[in-house]
Scaffold this motif. Structure first.
Motif, mmCIF file in Angstrom:
data_model
loop_
_atom_site.group_PDB
_atom_site.id
_atom_site.type_symbol
_atom_site.label_atom_id
_atom_site.label_comp_id
_atom_site.label_asym_id
_atom_site.label_seq_id
_atom_site.Cartn_x
_atom_site.Cartn_y
_atom_site.Cartn_z
ATOM 1 N N HIS A 78 2.691 -11.114 61.139
ATOM 2 C CA HIS A 78 3.218 -12.462 60.901
ATOM 3 C C HIS A 78 2.689 -13.040 59.592
ATOM 4 O O HIS A 78 3.453 -13.637 58.823
ATOM 5 N N PHE A 79 1.396 -12.861 59.323
ATOM 6 C CA PHE A 79 0.827 -13.368 58.071
ATOM 7 C C PHE A 79 1.432 -12.666 56.861
ATOM 8 O O PHE A 79 1.719 -13.294 55.841
ATOM 9 N N ARG A 80 1.615 -11.376 56.965
ATOM 10 C CA ARG A 80 2.206 -10.617 55.847
ATOM 11 C C ARG A 80 3.641 -11.063 55.589
ATOM 12 O O ARG A 80 4.037 -11.243 54.440
ATOM 13 N N ARG A 81 4.397 -11.267 56.644
ATOM 14 C CA ARG A 81 5.778 -11.728 56.498
ATOM 15 C C ARG A 81 5.814 -13.123 55.886
ATOM 16 O O ARG A 81 6.613 -13.401 54.990
ATOM 17 N N ALA A 82 4.934 -14.006 56.343
ATOM 18 C CA ALA A 82 4.874 -15.356 55.791
ATOM 19 C C ALA A 82 4.518 -15.323 54.308
ATOM 20 O O ALA A 82 5.097 -16.075 53.505
ATOM 21 N N ALA A 83 3.580 -14.457 53.938
ATOM 22 C CA ALA A 83 3.202 -14.338 52.531
ATOM 23 C C ALA A 83 4.367 -13.837 51.685
ATOM 24 O O ALA A 83 4.609 -14.336 50.577
ATOM 25 N N LEU A 84 5.098 -12.867 52.204
ATOM 26 C CA LEU A 84 6.252 -12.351 51.462
ATOM 27 C C LEU A 84 7.355 -13.393 51.342
ATOM 28 O O LEU A 84 7.994 -13.513 50.290
ATOM 29 N N ARG A 89 10.192 -17.387 47.895
ATOM 30 C CA ARG A 89 10.543 -18.770 47.525
ATOM 31 C C ARG A 89 9.985 -19.117 46.159
ATOM 32 O O ARG A 89 10.653 -19.749 45.337
ATOM 33 N N GLU A 90 8.743 -18.698 45.869
ATOM 34 C CA GLU A 90 8.145 -18.970 44.570
ATOM 35 C C GLU A 90 8.940 -18.328 43.440
ATOM 36 O O GLU A 90 9.168 -18.942 42.403
ATOM 37 N N LEU A 91 9.344 -17.105 43.655
ATOM 38 C CA LEU A 91 10.087 -16.400 42.619
ATOM 39 C C LEU A 91 11.480 -16.984 42.426
ATOM 40 O O LEU A 91 11.967 -17.076 41.298
ATOM 41 N N SER A 92 12.124 -17.374 43.502
ATOM 42 C CA SER A 92 13.474 -17.928 43.357
ATOM 43 C C SER A 92 13.423 -19.342 42.758
ATOM 44 O O SER A 92 14.274 -19.720 41.987
ATOM 45 N N ASP A 93 12.386 -20.126 43.083
ATOM 46 C CA ASP A 93 12.233 -21.453 42.482
ATOM 47 C C ASP A 93 11.796 -21.364 41.038
ATOM 48 O O ASP A 93 12.241 -22.136 40.196
ATOM 49 N N GLY A 94 10.933 -20.413 40.737
ATOM 50 C CA GLY A 94 10.427 -20.260 39.364
ATOM 51 C C GLY A 94 11.491 -19.771 38.401
ATOM 52 O O GLY A 94 11.483 -20.098 37.228
#
Length: 97
Positions: A78-84, A89-94
């Motif tokens: 779950h943590f790995r999926r959340a991080a990905l 989101r960071e890459l698409s917003d950036g």
């Protein structure tokens, strides 16, 4: 029942011909957790019916170990999926800025 679930999931993953993603790890972790909990409950029930304290202790210890590992893997997935997802989101917003 769990063997059929694993076989069905494995067959589905192979026929997709795609790499395994984070959601696949989450699904596999939940299957492992369910299988270990049910197996532990069954094993402890049989040990209680037989009435041996040593057998019950071994069943509880082994079951607790399997459940603990399954919980650890589920939390990690779950943590790995959340991080990905955060990274996506960071890459698409950036890229839009």
């Amino acid at each position: 029942m769990f063997c059929l679930a694993w076989a069905g999931y494995g067959g589905w993953a192979i026929t997709r011909r795609a790499p395994l993603f984070a959601l696949d790890r989450v699904i596999a972790a939940w299957l492992a957790l369910a299988a270990s909990v049910v197996t532990t409950v069954f094993t402890v029930t049989v040990a209680v019916q037989r009435g041996s304290g040593v057998t019950l202790a071994v069943a509880l210890a082994a079951g607790a170990a399997f459940v603990a590992v399954a919980v650890l893997l589920a939390v990690r997935a779950h943590f790995r999926r959340a991080a990905l997802l955060r990274r996506t989101r960071e890459l698409s917003d950036g890229g839009a800025a």
